[in-house]
Design a protein around this motif. Structure first.
Motif, PDB file in Angstrom:
ATOM      1  N   TRP A   1     -20.381  24.488  33.779  1.00 51.28           N
ATOM      2  CA  TRP A   1     -20.734  24.189  32.601  1.00 51.28           C
ATOM      3  C   TRP A   1     -19.759  23.148  31.999  1.00 51.28           C
ATOM      4  CZ3 TRP A   1     -23.262  24.607  28.449  1.00 51.28           C
ATOM      5  CH2 TRP A   1     -22.694  24.640  26.975  1.00 51.28           C
ATOM      6  N   ARG A   2     -18.399  23.049  32.483  1.00 49.37           N
ATOM      7  CA  ARG A   2     -17.561  22.108  31.870  1.00 49.37           C
ATOM      8  C   ARG A   2     -18.155  20.426  32.331  1.00 49.37           C
ATOM      9  NH1 ARG A   2     -13.593  25.384  34.105  1.00 49.37           N
ATOM     10  NH2 ARG A   2     -13.358  23.912  35.844  1.00 49.37           N
ATOM     11  N   PHE A   3     -18.528  20.677  33.598  1.00 49.10           N
ATOM     12  CA  PHE A   3     -19.119  19.388  34.133  1.00 49.10           C
ATOM     13  C   PHE A   3     -20.200  18.838  33.304  1.00 49.10           C
ATOM     14  CE2 PHE A   3     -21.828  16.489  36.447  1.00 49.10           C
ATOM     15  CZ  PHE A   3     -20.788  15.510  37.342  1.00 49.10           C
ATOM     16  N   ARG A   4     -21.039  19.691  33.153  1.00 47.74           N
ATOM     17  CA  ARG A   4     -22.206  19.015  32.313  1.00 47.74           C
ATOM     18  C   ARG A   4     -21.733  18.814  30.811  1.00 47.74           C
ATOM     19  NH1 ARG A   4     -26.852  23.423  34.538  1.00 47.74           N
ATOM     20  NH2 ARG A   4     -27.156  22.313  36.519  1.00 47.74           N
ATOM     21  N   LEU A   5     -21.030  19.530  30.269  1.00 46.62           N
ATOM     22  CA  LEU A   5     -20.366  19.375  28.950  1.00 46.62           C
ATOM     23  C   LEU A   5     -19.560  17.970  28.972  1.00 46.62           C
ATOM     24  CD1 LEU A   5     -20.674  20.740  26.285  1.00 46.62           C
ATOM     25  CD2 LEU A   5     -18.541  21.859  26.492  1.00 46.62           C
TER      26      LEU A   5
ATOM     27  N   SER B   1     -17.443  14.537  50.583  1.00 49.16           N
ATOM     28  CA  SER B   1     -16.505  14.547  49.219  1.00 49.16           C
ATOM     29  C   SER B   1     -15.329  14.038  49.473  1.00 49.16           C
ATOM     30  CB  SER B   1     -16.785  15.817  48.894  1.00 49.16           C
ATOM     31  OG  SER B   1     -18.128  16.279  48.485  1.00 49.16           O
ATOM     32  N   GLY B   2     -14.928  14.268  50.635  1.00 47.47           N
ATOM     33  CA  GLY B   2     -13.595  13.557  50.938  1.00 47.47           C
ATOM     34  C   GLY B   2     -13.214  11.985  51.062  1.00 47.47           C
ATOM     35  N   GLU B   3     -12.022  11.677  51.202  1.00 43.27           N
ATOM     36  CA  GLU B   3     -11.795  10.038  51.290  1.00 43.27           C
ATOM     37  C   GLU B   3     -12.170   9.768  52.534  1.00 43.27           C
ATOM     38  OE1 GLU B   3      -8.410   8.574  49.357  1.00 43.27           O
ATOM     39  OE2 GLU B   3      -8.655   9.586  47.670  1.00 43.27           O
ATOM     40  N   GLU B   4     -12.103  10.495  53.744  1.00 43.26           N
ATOM     41  CA  GLU B   4     -12.319  10.112  55.095  1.00 43.26           C
ATOM     42  C   GLU B   4     -13.664  10.064  55.370  1.00 43.26           C
ATOM     43  OE1 GLU B   4     -10.436  12.995  57.751  1.00 43.26           O
ATOM     44  OE2 GLU B   4      -8.322  12.770  56.907  1.00 43.26           O
ATOM     45  N   GLY B   5     -13.906   8.805  56.159  1.00 41.61           N
ATOM     46  CA  GLY B   5     -15.304   8.566  56.473  1.00 41.61           C
ATOM     47  C   GLY B   5     -16.238   8.000  55.271  1.00 41.61           C
ATOM     48  N   GLU B   6     -15.480   7.793  53.956  1.00 44.89           N
ATOM     49  CA  GLU B   6     -16.385   7.245  52.916  1.00 44.89           C
ATOM     50  C   GLU B   6     -16.310   5.708  53.028  1.00 44.89           C
ATOM     51  OE1 GLU B   6     -15.116   8.893  49.301  1.00 44.89           O
ATOM     52  OE2 GLU B   6     -16.636  10.364  49.306  1.00 44.89           O
TER      53      GLU B   6
ATOM     54  N   ASP C   1     -13.165  16.153  40.416  1.00 41.80           N
ATOM     55  CA  ASP C   1     -12.269  16.596  41.358  1.00 41.80           C
ATOM     56  C   ASP C   1     -12.529  18.130  41.524  1.00 41.80           C
ATOM     57  OD1 ASP C   1     -11.225  13.799  41.581  1.00 41.80           O
ATOM     58  OD2 ASP C   1      -9.741  14.187  40.165  1.00 41.80           O
ATOM     59  N   ALA C   2     -12.297  18.846  40.785  1.00 38.00           N
ATOM     60  CA  ALA C   2     -12.561  20.447  40.909  1.00 38.00           C
ATOM     61  C   ALA C   2     -13.870  20.664  41.737  1.00 38.00           C
ATOM     62  CB  ALA C   2     -12.583  20.908  39.485  1.00 38.00           C
ATOM     63  N   ALA C   3     -15.072  19.890  41.365  1.00 35.46           N
ATOM     64  CA  ALA C   3     -16.162  19.995  42.305  1.00 35.46           C
ATOM     65  C   ALA C   3     -16.173  19.902  43.483  1.00 35.46           C
ATOM     66  CB  ALA C   3     -17.425  19.364  41.430  1.00 35.46           C
ATOM     67  N   ILE C   4     -15.437  18.722  43.766  1.00 39.07           N
ATOM     68  CA  ILE C   4     -15.086  18.149  45.196  1.00 39.07           C
ATOM     69  C   ILE C   4     -14.299  19.220  46.226  1.00 39.07           C
ATOM     70  CG2 ILE C   4     -14.094  16.262  46.755  1.00 39.07           C
ATOM     71  CD1 ILE C   4     -14.909  14.263  44.607  1.00 39.07           C
ATOM     72  N   ASP C   5     -13.211  19.775  45.292  1.00 41.11           N
ATOM     73  CA  ASP C   5     -12.474  20.736  45.768  1.00 41.11           C
ATOM     74  C   ASP C   5     -13.177  22.129  46.117  1.00 41.11           C
ATOM     75  OD1 ASP C   5     -10.343  19.054  45.754  1.00 41.11           O
ATOM     76  OD2 ASP C   5      -9.204  19.889  44.017  1.00 41.11           O
ATOM     77  N   GLN C   6     -14.151  22.577  45.517  1.00 41.39           N
ATOM     78  CA  GLN C   6     -14.997  23.385  45.461  1.00 41.39           C
ATOM     79  C   GLN C   6     -15.992  23.361  46.792  1.00 41.39           C
ATOM     80  OE1 GLN C   6     -15.154  26.526  44.284  1.00 41.39           O
ATOM     81  NE2 GLN C   6     -16.923  27.046  45.301  1.00 41.39           N
TER      82      GLN C   6
END
Length: 262
Positions: free
Chosen positions: A218-222, A61-66, A37-42
């Motif tokens: 780093w947090r995502f990969r960890l 990345s958002g919900e619209e159009g997915e 979620d943090a990566a999508i916001d970024q």
């Protein structure tokens, strides 16, 4: 080992894999999904700065159009993926452990299952991660996903083959060096060969966007590596217990013995 015992181990391996998948699902949802979620916001924030207000809706990345909403991806989609992964991993690992029982020293089912699960964590997850780590949304060109996926699975295959080769080399050294030193030598062979492979294989085509938060990456990969660790260790513990009950306490009545040479 007769075919009935192998079938019993396969079934228990799939059940243990299902349980390990549940453990991995909990960790992925609690630890991994907040990073996604943090990566999508970024990504949306970067798109908004680059193209003006409202441009983020076209980032994918958002919900619209997915086709599948983010909420569904993070719940039912995540659960389906983790459970299927756990069952498949459990079945394959159970067959490998069934072959290894009695061939890796005088270890019982519990110890054999845990040792091979740790070996799987190293060869299937950790070594490929060193070369091609997981990347959050917004990192990497979407057009290169296919080639990056191919690179990753080739690294997995190579790592497994190197581990098998090191294990064979270690076994052949047992008469000369003894069990302990042969094991150390086999491990050293694997580490050296894996290091060479990591150094020589092509680099990933992923480019981290300028200004991307290093702590988020780093947090995502960890978190990704942590999920793999929970699944592998959880499988080793669960399957070891089930295999112990089947082969020692139940049907077989005694621990499998190492094959006699000659």
């Amino acid at each position: 080992m007769n075919s009935a015992a192998v079938r019993g181990l396969l079934l228990r391996g799939m059940l243990a894999g299902l349980g390990a998948g549940v453990l991995g699902l909990v960790v992925a949802y609690v630890v991994g999904e907040p990073q996604v979620d943090a990566a999508i916001d970024q990504e949306a924030h970067a798109a908004g700065h680059g193209h003006g207000a409202g441009a983020g809706s076209g980032s994918g990345s958002g919900e619209e159009g997915e086709l599948v909403s983010r909420s569904l991806q993070s719940t039912a989609g995540l659960a389906t993926g983790m459970l299927v992964y756990g069952v498949a991993l459990g079945g394959l690992a159970a067959l490998a452990i069934a072959y290894a029982l009695g061939r890796v020293g005088r270890f019982g089912p519990r110890a054999t299952a845990l040792l091979l699960a740790l070996g799987g964590l190293v060869t299937v997850s950790a070594v490929p991660f060193l070369k091609y780590p997981a990347n959050p949304p917004g990192v990497g060109d979407p057009s290169t996903v296919g080639s990056r996926t191919t690179q990753y699975f080739l690294m997995v295959l190579l790592s497994v083959l190197l581990a098998v080769g090191a294990a064979v080399a270690g076994r052949r050294l047992v008469p000369r060096l003894g069990g302990w030193y042969a094991t150390v030598a086999g491990g050293a062979v694997f580490v050296a060969a894996a290091g060479v492979a990591v150094a020589l294989l092509p680099e990933s085509s992923v480019e981290v966007p300028e200004g991307y938060p290093a702590d988020l990456l780093w947090r995502f990969r960890l978190a990704s590596l942590g999920v793999h660790g929970v699944v592998w260790v959880g499988f080793g513990l669960l399957f070891g217990e089930l295999a112990e009950r089947l082969l020692v306490r139940g049907g077989a009545g005694r621990r499998p013995r190492a094959p006699v040479a000659g």
